[in-house]
Design an enzyme around this catalytic site. Sequence first.
Site, PDB file in Angstrom:
ATOM      1  N   ALA A  74      40.870  31.897  56.137  1.00 42.59           N
ATOM      2  CA  ALA A  74      41.354  32.889  55.169  1.00 42.59           C
ATOM      3  C   ALA A  74      41.879  32.175  53.935  1.00 42.59           C
ATOM      4  O   ALA A  74      42.219  30.985  53.977  1.00 42.59           O
ATOM      5  CB  ALA A  74      42.459  33.739  55.801  1.00 42.59           C
ATOM      6  N   ASP A  75      41.935  32.921  52.860  1.00 43.20           N
ATOM      7  CA  ASP A  75      42.536  32.397  51.639  1.00 43.20           C
ATOM      8  C   ASP A  75      43.165  33.551  50.871  1.00 43.20           C
ATOM      9  O   ASP A  75      42.597  34.641  50.821  1.00 43.20           O
ATOM     10  CB  ASP A  75      41.495  31.709  50.754  1.00 43.20           C
ATOM     11  CG  ASP A  75      42.164  30.986  49.602  1.00 43.20           C
ATOM     12  OD1 ASP A  75      42.720  29.896  49.821  1.00 43.20           O
ATOM     13  OD2 ASP A  75      42.175  31.531  48.480  1.00 43.20           O
TER      14      ASP A  75
END
EC number: 3.6.1.9
Length: 220
Positions: A74-75
């Site tokens: 994720a970011d």
Amino acid sequence: MTTPLLLASASPRRRQILAKLGLPYTVAVSPGDEDAAQAQYKGPNDGLAQWTAAYKALMMFSLPETADQLVVTADTTVLLDDQVLGKPRDAAHAFELLSSLRGRWHRVVTGVVVSRLVDGQLQMQGASCSTPVLMRPYSDDEINAYIASGDPLDKAGAYGIQHAEFQPTESIDGCYYNVVGLPLCTLTHLLASFDVQPVSTGCEDTACPWSARCHISAQS
Ligand SMILES: Cc1cn([C@H]2C[C@H](O)[C@@H](COP(=O)(O)OP(=O)(O)OP(=O)(O)O)O2)c(=O)[nH]c1=O
């Protein structure tokens, strides 16, 4: 046999949020240089988070020990007037970012990617979730006290909505977990493509009204 789940993230928040799904998982940190990779990105700013999550997944699969894992990456990015505010470089930059956000609506976008190697081919499913957030009109003294706590330095936009003393936000129009770094309904949606069903929804609000918005921009 079920493919073991691996969260490739150094973020303690993501590790805590994923635990809410009730699935067993291990954690590792994706190698690679996120800043250098992002400098190559030429797409729209609200696609950067999902693109970076895909980059983290690719880097993870460069490690041979990842080959038999179902990998979650994720970011999180903060967008003010559609400009990306990254993590602060230092205290002065943190002050600049927090001043620019004061009293303003902005968006927190978290991109999530779930990926697995099948017969040597990488299968990747990604999506992103966008949450509008309004900051309260905090004072310069409050910003300075928050920066002195050290909390902003590892966070997109230089803030943590979850910080108990600073409590920077006035209102949020969507998923809290997305702002903190891992939108659970988006992740659940992606895991379903790999036939993985969480034991719990993980979300206190079982009829979460935001889930429809959290599946926007899904891409293979
Ligand atoms: C806006 C916001 C961000 N964040 C955090 C989530 C992310 O950890 C961080 C954004 O940086 P990221 O680059 O998304 O993640 P990371 O470097 O911490 O971890 P990894 O790449 O290994 O998964 O900011 C909060 O904790 N609270 C908030 O309110």
